[in-house]
Design a protein around this motif. Structure first.
Motif, PDB file in Angstrom:
ATOM      1  N   SER A 191      48.835  42.320  38.932  1.00 48.21           N
ATOM      2  CA  SER A 191      48.286  43.429  38.129  1.00 48.21           C
ATOM      3  C   SER A 191      46.780  43.262  37.937  1.00 48.21           C
ATOM      4  O   SER A 191      46.036  44.249  37.960  1.00 48.21           O
ATOM      5  N   ASN A 192      46.307  42.023  37.789  1.00 51.54           N
ATOM      6  CA  ASN A 192      44.860  41.801  37.693  1.00 51.54           C
ATOM      7  C   ASN A 192      44.156  42.162  38.993  1.00 51.54           C
ATOM      8  O   ASN A 192      43.070  42.739  38.972  1.00 51.54           O
ATOM      9  N   ALA A 193      44.766  41.820  40.130  1.00 52.32           N
ATOM     10  CA  ALA A 193      44.167  42.161  41.423  1.00 52.32           C
ATOM     11  C   ALA A 193      44.071  43.676  41.587  1.00 52.32           C
ATOM     12  O   ALA A 193      43.080  44.192  42.100  1.00 52.32           O
ATOM     13  N   ILE A 194      45.090  44.378  41.125  1.00 50.80           N
ATOM     14  CA  ILE A 194      45.070  45.846  41.207  1.00 50.80           C
ATOM     15  C   ILE A 194      44.035  46.414  40.244  1.00 50.80           C
ATOM     16  O   ILE A 194      43.255  47.291  40.589  1.00 50.80           O
ATOM     17  N   ARG A 195      43.995  45.895  39.026  1.00 49.11           N
ATOM     18  CA  ARG A 195      43.106  46.411  37.985  1.00 49.11           C
ATOM     19  C   ARG A 195      41.640  46.079  38.270  1.00 49.11           C
ATOM     20  O   ARG A 195      40.780  46.958  38.268  1.00 49.11           O
ATOM     21  N   TYR A 196      41.346  44.805  38.508  1.00 46.88           N
ATOM     22  CA  TYR A 196      39.955  44.374  38.622  1.00 46.88           C
ATOM     23  C   TYR A 196      39.439  44.353  40.061  1.00 46.88           C
ATOM     24  O   TYR A 196      38.242  44.332  40.286  1.00 46.88           O
ATOM     25  N   GLY A 197      40.348  44.352  41.038  1.00 43.29           N
ATOM     26  CA  GLY A 197      39.930  44.334  42.438  1.00 43.29           C
ATOM     27  C   GLY A 197      40.104  45.670  43.116  1.00 43.29           C
ATOM     28  O   GLY A 197      40.085  45.758  44.344  1.00 43.29           O
TER      29      GLY A 197
END
Length: 189
Positions: free
Chosen positions: A86-92
């Motif tokens: 979810s962080n990769a989707i959100r911040y990346g």
């Protein structure tokens, strides 16, 4: 409706604080058992399939077909992976790319979640796992976070006998690596 949404948000935040406090105090027991890390990776990634498709992500999956057993806790591993994905989707999101890979080296399993977004500057790489630490852009309402997810993920990794690390080159590649011990059942012929 707005008040209900805020109340749910605050309740979830309190729950994350409680989980982190229990992990840090050693008060949280995680029952460990042999499990297939490959299958858990596949299942967790599938939870994000629709979101990845809708946001136009190129998704690369490098998970062996043969089972790789770890001695772990399914709920903890899924929580770590869900946070990283979810962080990769959100911040990346700027890079529209996500890679989930799994491989073994010696007596360890390495699970990597990578994106090609704006990354994390080296100046912040040591702090990224600190409780309540967020980067400047996290104040953006669209990608706002609490600063607890990575701290909880690292604590869970430690409880599983592993580690969670970060390597980032902004706008090229950001990789979170979860290292866990292979189960003795995997090592024995």
């Amino acid at each position: 409706k707005k008040a209900e949404q805020k109340a749910q948000s605050i309740s979830a935040l309190i729950g994350r604080f409680f989980t982190l406090a229990r992990l840090e105090s050693g008060d949280m027991e995680l029952p460990l058992s042999p499990m297939d890390a490959c299958e858990i990776c596949r299942e967790t990634l599938l939870d994000f399939y629709e979101l990845l498709q809708n946001d136009g992500f190129e998704t690369e999956v490098k998970i062996p077909e043969t089972p790789i057993l770890i001695r772990g806790n399914q709920e903890a591993l899924q929580r770590i992976l869900s946070n990283l994905i979810s962080n990769a989707i959100r911040y990346g999101a700027d890079g529209h790319y996500l890679c989930l890979s799994l491989h073994t080296e010696g007596s360890s399993v390495f699970i990597r979640v990578a994106d090609k977004g704006k990354g994390i500057d080296k100046a912040f790489s040591d702090q990224i796992f600190d409780r309540l630490f967020t980067l400047e852009d996290s104040r953006n309402r669209r990608i706002q976070g609490s600063g607890l997810g990575l701290s909880i993920a690292r604590q869970l990794a430690l409880k599983l006998g592993g580690s969670l690390t970060l390597e980032s080159v902004p706008f090229e590649r950001t990789v979170f690596t979860l290292e866990l011990p292979i189960s003795e059942e995997q090592i024995r012929p």
